[in-house]
Design an enzyme around this catalytic site. Sequence first.
Site, PDB file in Angstrom:
ATOM      1  CD  GLU A 211      -3.006  -0.956   0.109  1.00 24.93           C
ATOM      2  OE1 GLU A 211      -3.368   0.192  -0.220  1.00 24.93           O
ATOM      3  OE2 GLU A 211      -3.441  -1.989  -0.449  1.00 24.93           O
ATOM      4  CB  SER A 487     -46.465 -30.979  40.500  1.00 27.88           C
ATOM      5  OG  SER A 487     -47.788 -31.452  40.491  1.00 27.88           O
TER       6      SER A 487
END
Length: 785
Positions: A211, A487
């Site tokens: 780059e 329950s």
Amino acid sequence: MTKTTDKPAKKTGTTAGRKTSAAGRKSKATAKAAAKTSVWRTIWSISWKLAVAMTVLVASYCIYLDQIIARKFEGQKWYLPAQVFSRSMALYPGAAVNHHQLIAELKLLGYRKVANPRQVGEFSASSTKVDIWRRPFLHPDGKQAEQRVMVEFDHQGVSRVWRISDNRELAVVHMEPVLLDRIIATDGEDRLFVPTAEMPSTLVDALLLTEDRQFFEHHGVSPLAILRALIVNISAGRTVQGGSTLTQQLAKNFFLSSERSLERKIREALMAIIIDARYSKQEILEAYLNEVYMGQDGARAVHGMGLASQFYFGRPIGELTLSQQAFLIAAIKGPSYYNPWRYEERARERRDLVLKLLMENGKISGQQYAAAADSPLGLRSKDRAVHQKLPAFFAEVRKELSQRYGGSLLKQSGIKVYTTLDPIAQEAAEKAVRDTLKQLDKNNKDLQVGMVVTDRYGAGIAAMVGDRNPAFEGFNRAGEIRRPIGSLIKPFVYVTALEKDKYTLATPLADQPITLTNGNGQTWSPQNVDKKFSGEVPMIQAFSRSMNVPTVNLGMKLGLDNVAHTLNRAGWPDRVPEYPSMLLGAVNGSPMMVAQVYQTLADGGRYRQLKAVTTVLDENNQPIEAAESSRHIAWGRGPDYLIQYAMTRVVESGTARRLGQAFPGVTLAGKTGTSNDSRDSWFAGFDERNVAAVWVGRDDNGKTSLYGSSGAMAVYRNFLGNRPPVSLRMTPVDNVVRGWFEKTTGQAMESDCANVWQLPALNESYQPARNCGKPLEWWQKLLGG
């Protein structure tokens, strides 16, 4: 004389005229020269004034740009999203972690399985041992250095842990937590900051070669690069090469749009020059490496090399191969164009070009180039998500962060949130939900589910599922539903009794018809599931078979207020309605609420508020203070041991026996629950490691034809199939003894008496009758018994 005098006069007049004419011409020339000089002076005057004005304007503009740059560079460069981590797996002798679970954890963390670990992030395994070269990481208690450890297993879990370098046995070793996700609160950018020093040198070399080769020579802008790019582009007839330096790219990414215009390019160049003048090359390079756009993860923009490493390869950047490093640099030119999942060949060609640049410039050898170019890209599996979709759990995390740390916490940059989530348990729960609901759909439509799994020892939420589609970001049934728990309330009725000396697991309970009247004159006559009555039944049998009538008779004797108080002591957050049907579960709750009270049952009667967050660190890795979670002793360890034992009998021979049959030889505790007309199917239970609460039903409250054992328990059974259970150890408690009781009367007896069975009991409750309870003869009394 007159003529004589006239001629000279004429001559004189002509000369004077000529002189006058010459003077006029000279005057005009002078005037023109003066005019010309005046124009130039005016132009010069205007020019230098304009130049000064332009200089002032440019200088002012540069000062303005400098202030913008300074605010960005010298303040907070980025908003770093809050990182959310799972629990850190603890390995120590006796830890309830088996061989299979540790290997699954290592794979989830991205460790590589090899024959012999040679670097961090690698492990090897035999049938009883796992050799791990653990990574360094930040633990809530401080930084953990890399180290190579050996973990050995037996049938109960971890048996031994030692450090290979000096063969020293270790009390505990923590694995690094899994990075679950990052909570993005502002600009939608996802980023994971990594200092340049922690990035591979070849990656940095590749970046500069590809780059910006003159990065360390130019002053932010490279005229030669611009000229070279211009020539190449004119020759090609299109834009094939850019002339921007890394500093210009950084300026564009930080401050500008991607618009292509002369004005934007000029501003970019000015900013690049200012950045280069103000900051060191290393600072600029680090900013670039953490800012560069690297792709798109759905709606999230992926910025920086650190996050790109996780996104593409699923591992830290320091562990990337040469090939993988080269690909990251290759992708900068066009992350979409070089998308490796869509355009693999294109991505490989660009990667190979980067590798070639490294070789040609002496950064790698020809052999390294050949090996890297010949290797696959090594992408993460698509099945392995970069961020976990945990909508139910993350909703709980956000809620807890707001309550304990304040509503503005997530606006802070760089915080780290450590949670209780167990990724292996979560995966097992999600799979169990999907598979079970698919099976149940054959006979029941529109079923939904809510599930919460807790860490029995840490009182943390290990897993949470709020929808049959676990990734659905909508109504969270794990925490938001309110349905009758059936329950599931019964253990709290029985533990209320077992706290009292006169009750044991052998105590006979009345199983006879009972009719109760509420304050409005309405009557209620509870029934057992089989519509039959036994007269009397031992407490352990009434509990394991989930009999309704004995439970109501017991609860009425104990007092509704006392039972309600027990449930609240266990951590039930709402007021419990004190009417008789409450004894059979006419109490509305959620899986989260059920998990809380069953966590107390599983934790020896100790209430600890369930939590999803353990620690939050700020951007400097310092703990942030938070409101403490509440805790207290709900009831003693003795009564708790007895109810746990009763719950194991539910699984062995009671309503959950199909669960026991699925895992022979494994001790599990559980309780089934079903609401009226089978509208709600519930199950809650635990092994040595986790507590789970599951609800299955319909959002419209319609009938399902499911019982607790056929719906919710099926989800739990599949969960244990995905995550093999660890058998309950049922460690003896000091004030609990193994007693003998007459089966019919419940009378404490000696072991050699007839018709007795052995049951645990509180020491103070077990006073065995002598002579098997028979009346003493006169001669025995005479001899003193």
